[in-house]
Design an enzyme around this catalytic site. Structure first.
Site, short mmCIF file in Angstrom:
data_model
loop_
_atom_site.label_atom_id
_atom_site.label_comp_id
_atom_site.label_asym_id
_atom_site.label_seq_id
_atom_site.Cartn_x
_atom_site.Cartn_y
_atom_site.Cartn_z
N VAL A 114 32.61 -18.53 -13.82
CA VAL A 114 31.39 -17.84 -13.38
C VAL A 114 30.79 -18.56 -12.18
O VAL A 114 30.35 -17.93 -11.21
CB VAL A 114 30.36 -17.76 -14.53
CG1 VAL A 114 29.03 -17.22 -14.01
CG2 VAL A 114 30.88 -16.86 -15.64
N ILE A 132 32.74 -17.75 -9.12
CA ILE A 132 32.40 -16.41 -8.63
C ILE A 132 31.06 -16.44 -7.89
O ILE A 132 30.88 -15.76 -6.88
CB ILE A 132 32.39 -15.41 -9.79
CG1 ILE A 132 33.82 -15.19 -10.29
CG2 ILE A 132 31.75 -14.09 -9.39
CD1 ILE A 132 33.93 -14.39 -11.56
N TYR A 133 30.12 -17.26 -8.38
CA TYR A 133 28.84 -17.42 -7.68
C TYR A 133 29.08 -17.97 -6.27
O TYR A 133 28.52 -17.44 -5.29
CB TYR A 133 27.95 -18.37 -8.48
CG TYR A 133 26.77 -18.91 -7.71
CD1 TYR A 133 25.67 -18.11 -7.43
CD2 TYR A 133 26.76 -20.23 -7.26
CE1 TYR A 133 24.58 -18.61 -6.72
CE2 TYR A 133 25.68 -20.74 -6.56
CZ TYR A 133 24.61 -19.92 -6.29
OH TYR A 133 23.53 -20.42 -5.59
N LEU A 134 29.92 -19.01 -6.15
CA LEU A 134 30.21 -19.58 -4.83
C LEU A 134 30.92 -18.54 -3.95
O LEU A 134 30.62 -18.42 -2.75
CB LEU A 134 31.07 -20.83 -4.96
CG LEU A 134 30.41 -22.05 -5.58
CD1 LEU A 134 31.41 -23.21 -5.68
CD2 LEU A 134 29.18 -22.50 -4.79
N LYS A 137 28.33 -16.08 -2.60
CA LYS A 137 27.57 -16.65 -1.50
C LYS A 137 28.42 -16.75 -0.23
O LYS A 137 27.96 -16.43 0.87
CB LYS A 137 27.04 -18.03 -1.89
CG LYS A 137 25.91 -18.00 -2.91
CD LYS A 137 24.69 -17.28 -2.38
CE LYS A 137 23.47 -17.44 -3.27
NZ LYS A 137 22.33 -16.62 -2.80
#
Length: 224
Positions: free
Chosen positions: A134, A137-139, A142
């Site tokens: 997760v 996926i956040y990185l 961004k």
């Protein structure tokens, strides 16, 4: 100057709202939850209730009428699933840029994440199977949002802060394309964004920022 902040109820956004109004400008906090309107108003801003995941760029553009600059400070939140990292952190940022361009709003400041481009492509896929996936996926979200913004003719600035703290502001930072891992008070991130907007600094610059020894205006001015 009238500045709209997507993710207007976030901690950095509320701090930024107060700084903007204290500096004599107008802050508009874009919030999804109507119950957050009061917090935006307490910080000195006005609230615009919009769900970025349920709106297209034409509708959003109309709601941005009269705005001079936009800031993307929204996020799916620490407890959100992997899908919302993409639908909010990436797609919301792109939607805001599309709407800004439609309204002729040239100034765009993006609050991103340190080392966003170092995500693991194999882990950063849906469906995410664990907490580390997760985060990757956040990185990815961004990184892809930042790349989209950089490719536009907007007068953009991309701010990539280190680990965020709830400590009092120091007013001094270190900035660079990449900087050593470190932390920074949320209040200083807000001050960096304000300086970029008010002093029109760091146009076309993407940089990482952590606490350091250089006053914020001087640090951003040195970026060119």
């Amino acid at each position: 100057m009238k500045i709209a902040i997507a993710g207007g109820h976030g901690q950095i956004a509320l701090l930024l709202t107060r700084l903007i109004t204290d500096a004599g400008h107008d802050a508009v906090g874009i919030v999804r939850n109507p119950s957050h309107v009061g917090d935006v108003e307490t910080a000195g801003g006005t609230a615009l209730v919009i769900d970025l995941e349920q709106m297209d760029d034409d509708d959003l553009a109309l709601r941005l009428r009269g705005v001079d600059a936009v800031v993307f400070a929204a996020g799916g939140g620490p407890n959100s699933g992997a899908d919302r990292k993409l639908s909010v952190d990436r797609d919301g940022a792109i939607l805001l840029a599309d709407a800004a361009e439609r309204m002729g709003i040239r100034r765009y400041v993006m609050i991103s994440a340190m080392a966003a481009d170092t995500y693991d492509p194999e882990l950063a896929q849906l469906p995410a199977k664990n907490e580390d996936a997760v985060f990757q996926i956040y990185l990815r979200a961004k990184s892809e949002a930042d790349a989209n913004i950089r490719a536009r003719s907007l007068r953009w600035t991309i701010v990539r802060p280190g680990a965020l703290l709830d400590t009092p502001p120091q007013g001094t930072v270190v900035v660079g394309r990449t900087v050593p891992r470190g932390s920074i008070p949320r209040a200083d991130v807000a001050a960096v964004v304000l300086d970029a907007l008010v002093n029109d600094s760091a146009i076309g610059r993407q940089f990482e920022v952590t606490s350091g020894s250089t006053p914020i205006p001087a640090a951003l001015a040195a970026l060119g």
